[in-house]
Scaffold this motif. Sequence first.
Motif, PDB file in Angstrom:
ATOM      1  N   GLN A 284      -5.122  -1.118   5.110  1.00 41.03           N
ATOM      2  CA  GLN A 284      -4.864  -1.654   3.785  1.00 41.03           C
ATOM      3  C   GLN A 284      -3.437  -2.211   3.696  1.00 41.03           C
ATOM      4  O   GLN A 284      -2.485  -1.610   4.203  1.00 41.03           O
ATOM      5  CB  GLN A 284      -5.057  -0.555   2.738  1.00 41.03           C
ATOM      6  N   GLY A 285      -3.318  -3.391   3.106  1.00 43.23           N
ATOM      7  CA  GLY A 285      -2.023  -4.021   2.949  1.00 43.23           C
ATOM      8  C   GLY A 285      -1.627  -4.966   4.059  1.00 43.23           C
ATOM      9  O   GLY A 285      -0.509  -5.492   4.053  1.00 43.23           O
ATOM     10  N   ALA A 286      -2.522  -5.203   5.042  1.00 41.02           N
ATOM     11  CA  ALA A 286      -2.207  -6.073   6.180  1.00 41.02           C
ATOM     12  C   ALA A 286      -2.920  -7.411   6.095  1.00 41.02           C
ATOM     13  O   ALA A 286      -3.029  -8.116   7.101  1.00 41.02           O
ATOM     14  CB  ALA A 286      -2.559  -5.380   7.492  1.00 41.02           C
ATOM     15  N   VAL A 287      -3.404  -7.765   4.911  1.00 39.49           N
ATOM     16  CA  VAL A 287      -4.167  -9.016   4.776  1.00 39.49           C
ATOM     17  C   VAL A 287      -3.248 -10.220   4.932  1.00 39.49           C
ATOM     18  O   VAL A 287      -3.558 -11.164   5.677  1.00 39.49           O
ATOM     19  CB  VAL A 287      -4.887  -9.050   3.416  1.00 39.49           C
TER      20      VAL A 287
END
Length: 452
Positions: A110-113
């Motif tokens: 999560q948060g690596a998009v």
Amino acid sequence: MIDKLQNDAGSGGRESAATNVAIDADALFGMLKGWLKRDYDSHGQTRWRKEAREDFAFEAGEQLTEDDKNILKEMNRPIVVFNRIGVTVDSVAGQEVANRQEVQYLPRQQGAVKVNELLTSAAKWFRQQCDAEDEESDAFRDTVVCGMGWTETRLDYEDDPEGQPKVDRVDPLEMVWDSGAKKRNLVDARRIFHIRRDVPIDEARALCPGDPDRPFEDADYNATWVDDRRDGASPHENDANFYSRPENNRTDGDADDNTVTLVRAQWWERVPAYLMVDPSNPDSSLTLSTDEYRDWQQKYKLAGVQMPKVVKTTRKVFRQAYLGNALLEIGDAPVKGHFSFKCITGKRDRNKNSFFGIVRAMKDPARWSNKWMSQTMHIMNTSAKGGIAVERGHHENRMQGAFGAHDRRWRRRRWRRCLGIERQCRHSLDVRHLVPLRGRRSRRQRWWRGLQ
């Protein structure tokens, strides 16, 4: 001459250091040369190169050898080639072009998009700058033909000082790989060699300038121990007579006599490594080399603090060297962590430890069809025509013909045939009782009257 080895020599003891550098360079050159000879002369690669040349010839339409052509010419037979192999290869290669895949980075946490979207855009830009799709399609076509396709990924600093991305297709017959590699795409290979022939001497000097105080001679750039090696030759035939023969020389007028053969070697070796907790971030660890580990030991010793626990392990370091008649240059591989050469493999031949494409299964049917069609055309061109064809009513007497007016034997055979037809008709149908239509005799009645 060799930057790394010279830097390791240091400033003190120049004479002994120079001697050690020369010994290390000679030892490394002998090791790389032995690896290349062993892989090049392996049974699987020797057979693969011979079959690959034949596969490319069949794909290009050269499906008859010179001996076969001479035999057909002596027998006055037509030389016919139906190149169905090239059409099939075009079809398979076209399917790959129509279904190309793009490189895309997907987030795993999560948060690596945003980071992965940036990486995807960077990869897309990199591939668009060097037409990577076209080069990879060309390499895929080589895989379809001979079972192996090669590409090289690198940065070119000649046109752009900051480095221009390059993905180039490499001729499969220029590559030599680890003979012990067995996995697909040669992911378990320990070493790879690229043999470039007919390299201009000026380009070789610019590629490996050497030490200005002790420059290389022109003979040092030419790897004569590789040029003479050809398929089917003895592994110990190490002279340059093969490339001086008339049948192996170029006749197009573009060949330059002042050319050399260069060998680029890439391999990986295991070196000691040390794992230590990062002092600035205890949640992460550091991987240190031997020199870095000694520096950290010295720092902790000067600080009077006990050094954290260190775990000794090993890691892979990829190296690259240019070989001529001597070791020209050595350093780290252009791509950190893996080879700059990548291979696409086809179907595996387990017994020969090699790979092949779809052309291997199509060569024997192509040979048969070409020879069968040549034989068929020869029979049709040389055989006599069976019988004659005449228009009805052309002769007043049915027993006369262009070749049978006075031939009693021909008339006798014709009469026997008519008698046989009459016997068959008597058992099947009596046409004498047929009623003529519109006051005219029917065709069967006229034919029956002719027999009588």
